[in-house]
Design a protein around this motif. Structure first.
Motif, mmCIF file in Angstrom:
data_model
loop_
_atom_site.group_PDB
_atom_site.id
_atom_site.type_symbol
_atom_site.label_atom_id
_atom_site.label_comp_id
_atom_site.label_asym_id
_atom_site.label_seq_id
_atom_site.Cartn_x
_atom_site.Cartn_y
_atom_site.Cartn_z
ATOM 1 N N SER A 59 -35.233 -25.343 -6.273
ATOM 2 C CA SER A 59 -34.208 -25.199 -7.307
ATOM 3 C C SER A 59 -34.473 -24.015 -8.230
ATOM 4 O O SER A 59 -33.618 -23.652 -9.029
ATOM 5 N N GLN A 60 -35.650 -23.389 -8.110
ATOM 6 C CA GLN A 60 -36.029 -22.251 -8.947
ATOM 7 C C GLN A 60 -36.064 -20.991 -8.082
ATOM 8 O O GLN A 60 -36.484 -21.038 -6.935
ATOM 9 N N PRO A 61 -35.669 -19.841 -8.628
ATOM 10 C CA PRO A 61 -35.627 -18.627 -7.813
ATOM 11 C C PRO A 61 -37.010 -18.156 -7.356
ATOM 12 O O PRO A 61 -37.959 -18.142 -8.126
ATOM 13 N N GLY A 62 -37.105 -17.783 -6.072
ATOM 14 C CA GLY A 62 -38.260 -17.090 -5.545
ATOM 15 C C GLY A 62 -39.427 -17.911 -5.032
ATOM 16 O O GLY A 62 -40.382 -17.348 -4.510
ATOM 17 N N TRP A 63 -39.408 -19.231 -5.148
ATOM 18 C CA TRP A 63 -40.565 -20.036 -4.765
ATOM 19 C C TRP A 63 -40.545 -20.393 -3.280
ATOM 20 O O TRP A 63 -39.508 -20.745 -2.730
ATOM 21 N N SER A 64 -41.708 -20.326 -2.656
ATOM 22 C CA SER A 64 -41.915 -20.885 -1.323
ATOM 23 C C SER A 64 -43.166 -21.756 -1.413
ATOM 24 O O SER A 64 -44.083 -21.458 -2.171
ATOM 25 N N VAL A 65 -43.178 -22.856 -0.646
ATOM 26 C CA VAL A 65 -44.238 -23.855 -0.761
ATOM 27 C C VAL A 65 -44.825 -24.153 0.605
ATOM 28 O O VAL A 65 -44.081 -24.282 1.585
ATOM 29 N N GLN A 66 -46.140 -24.277 0.668
ATOM 30 C CA GLN A 66 -46.791 -24.705 1.910
ATOM 31 C C GLN A 66 -47.802 -25.794 1.585
ATOM 32 O O GLN A 66 -48.402 -25.811 0.517
ATOM 33 N N SER A 67 -47.970 -26.718 2.531
ATOM 34 C CA SER A 67 -48.941 -27.802 2.372
ATOM 35 C C SER A 67 -50.335 -27.289 2.674
ATOM 36 O O SER A 67 -50.542 -26.599 3.672
ATOM 37 N N MET A 68 -51.286 -27.652 1.827
ATOM 38 C CA MET A 68 -52.687 -27.317 2.065
ATOM 39 C C MET A 68 -53.410 -28.541 2.637
ATOM 40 O O MET A 68 -54.190 -28.429 3.558
ATOM 41 N N ARG A 69 -53.130 -29.696 2.045
ATOM 42 C CA ARG A 69 -53.662 -30.989 2.473
ATOM 43 C C ARG A 69 -52.894 -32.036 1.678
ATOM 44 O O ARG A 69 -52.158 -31.686 0.763
ATOM 45 N N PRO A 70 -53.034 -33.328 2.002
ATOM 46 C CA PRO A 70 -52.325 -34.335 1.209
ATOM 47 C C PRO A 70 -52.712 -34.228 -0.279
ATOM 48 O O PRO A 70 -53.901 -34.139 -0.610
ATOM 49 N N GLY A 71 -51.719 -34.149 -1.122
ATOM 50 C CA GLY A 71 -51.955 -34.048 -2.557
ATOM 51 C C GLY A 71 -52.182 -32.641 -3.065
ATOM 52 O O GLY A 71 -52.486 -32.445 -4.242
ATOM 53 N N LEU A 72 -52.006 -31.629 -2.213
ATOM 54 C CA LEU A 72 -52.187 -30.241 -2.651
ATOM 55 C C LEU A 72 -51.195 -29.329 -1.940
ATOM 56 O O LEU A 72 -51.170 -29.259 -0.708
ATOM 57 N N LEU A 73 -50.372 -28.656 -2.727
ATOM 58 C CA LEU A 73 -49.433 -27.661 -2.226
ATOM 59 C C LEU A 73 -49.806 -26.303 -2.807
ATOM 60 O O LEU A 73 -50.325 -26.225 -3.921
ATOM 61 N N ARG A 74 -49.523 -25.247 -2.065
ATOM 62 C CA ARG A 74 -49.688 -23.887 -2.574
ATOM 63 C C ARG A 74 -48.290 -23.282 -2.643
ATOM 64 O O ARG A 74 -47.572 -23.241 -1.649
ATOM 65 N N ALA A 75 -47.927 -22.814 -3.831
ATOM 66 C CA ALA A 75 -46.590 -22.259 -4.052
ATOM 67 C C ALA A 75 -46.709 -20.787 -4.432
ATOM 68 O O ALA A 75 -47.568 -20.411 -5.238
ATOM 69 N N THR A 76 -45.843 -19.970 -3.846
ATOM 70 C CA THR A 76 -45.830 -18.538 -4.112
ATOM 71 C C THR A 76 -44.448 -18.147 -4.597
ATOM 72 O O THR A 76 -43.444 -18.605 -4.057
ATOM 73 N N ASN A 77 -44.412 -17.315 -5.625
ATOM 74 C CA ASN A 77 -43.159 -16.815 -6.164
ATOM 75 C C ASN A 77 -43.201 -15.295 -6.080
ATOM 76 O O ASN A 77 -44.158 -14.677 -6.534
ATOM 77 N N THR A 78 -42.158 -14.707 -5.486
ATOM 78 C CA THR A 78 -42.098 -13.261 -5.293
ATOM 79 C C THR A 78 -40.792 -12.731 -5.854
ATOM 80 O O THR A 78 -39.733 -13.308 -5.612
ATOM 81 N N TRP A 79 -40.872 -11.630 -6.601
ATOM 82 C CA TRP A 79 -39.686 -10.960 -7.114
ATOM 83 C C TRP A 79 -40.035 -9.516 -7.463
ATOM 84 O O TRP A 79 -41.117 -9.243 -7.955
ATOM 85 N N ARG A 80 -39.160 -8.583 -7.163
ATOM 86 C CA ARG A 80 -39.247 -7.160 -7.504
ATOM 87 C C ARG A 80 -40.660 -6.578 -7.502
ATOM 88 O O ARG A 80 -41.086 -5.977 -8.482
ATOM 89 N N GLY A 81 -41.394 -6.728 -6.448
ATOM 90 C CA GLY A 81 -42.728 -6.145 -6.360
ATOM 91 C C GLY A 81 -43.823 -6.951 -7.048
ATOM 92 O O GLY A 81 -44.960 -6.511 -7.119
ATOM 93 N N HIS A 82 -43.479 -8.097 -7.592
ATOM 94 C CA HIS A 82 -44.461 -8.979 -8.240
ATOM 95 C C HIS A 82 -44.650 -10.212 -7.362
ATOM 96 O O HIS A 82 -43.738 -10.640 -6.670
ATOM 97 N N GLN A 83 -45.832 -10.782 -7.444
ATOM 98 C CA GLN A 83 -46.087 -12.021 -6.711
ATOM 99 C C GLN A 83 -47.115 -12.846 -7.477
ATOM 100 O O GLN A 83 -48.057 -12.321 -8.055
#
Length: 159
Positions: A59-83
């Motif tokens: 629901s928020q611009p730019g976020w992608s999420v991947q599972s690391m293990r149960p109870g832990l997600l890694r989320a990355t947000n990218t926009w205009r050359g920033h991450q």
């Protein structure tokens, strides 16, 4: 001699503007915000909490999420050359969002560009609001498996 004074007076506003711009640019750095002990609304399983976090990120611009293990997600947000990358640790009651790394956000070990904090706080609010999607996280209330959320893409209701 008068010509020099006029020249210096002409440069004074330029020097003040440059100094002010540098000063304002420095104000954009803030201490790194960490969302600690965020509380989920209602009850839900670990899988439902993960689905809620994924909906909130979608629901928020730019976020992608991947599972690391149960109870832990890694989320990355990218926009205009920033991450920026954060870890979202969670259980059935609480969640925490912590800094992992960033690109082009002037992180110095303690301070970072204000856009990092703005985006983390928006993600935190979306998670606490229930995922920012029309479908609530069910607590077994007869909606079947509509809370299953794909890794990417919008949540679509079958209603």
């Amino acid at each position: 001699m008068i010509h020099r004074r006029d020249t210096l007076r002409g440069f004074l506003p330029v020097l003040v503007a440059i100094g002010g711009g540098i000063g304002l640019g420095a104000c954009r750095a803030q201490p790194v915000y960490e969302a600690t002990n965020g509380q989920f609304q209602g009850r839900g399983s670990l899988a439902e909490r993960e689905a809620l976090i994924r909906r909130a990120a979608a629901s928020q611009p730019g976020w992608s999420v991947q599972s690391m293990r149960p109870g832990l997600l890694r989320a990355t947000n990218t926009w205009r050359g920033h991450q920026m990358t954060v870890d979202i640790a969670f259980d059935v009651r609480t969640f925490t969002i912590r800094y992992v790394n960033s690109v082009n956000l002037d992180y110095d070990g303690a301070r970072i560009h204000q856009n990092y904090n703005t985006r983390v706080q928006a993600l935190e609010r979306a998670i606490m609001a229930g995922g920012g999607a029309a479908l609530p996280v069910s607590s077994g209330g007869g909606r079947g498996n509509l809370d299953a959320v794909p890794v990417s893409g919008p949540v679509v209701s079958g209603e």
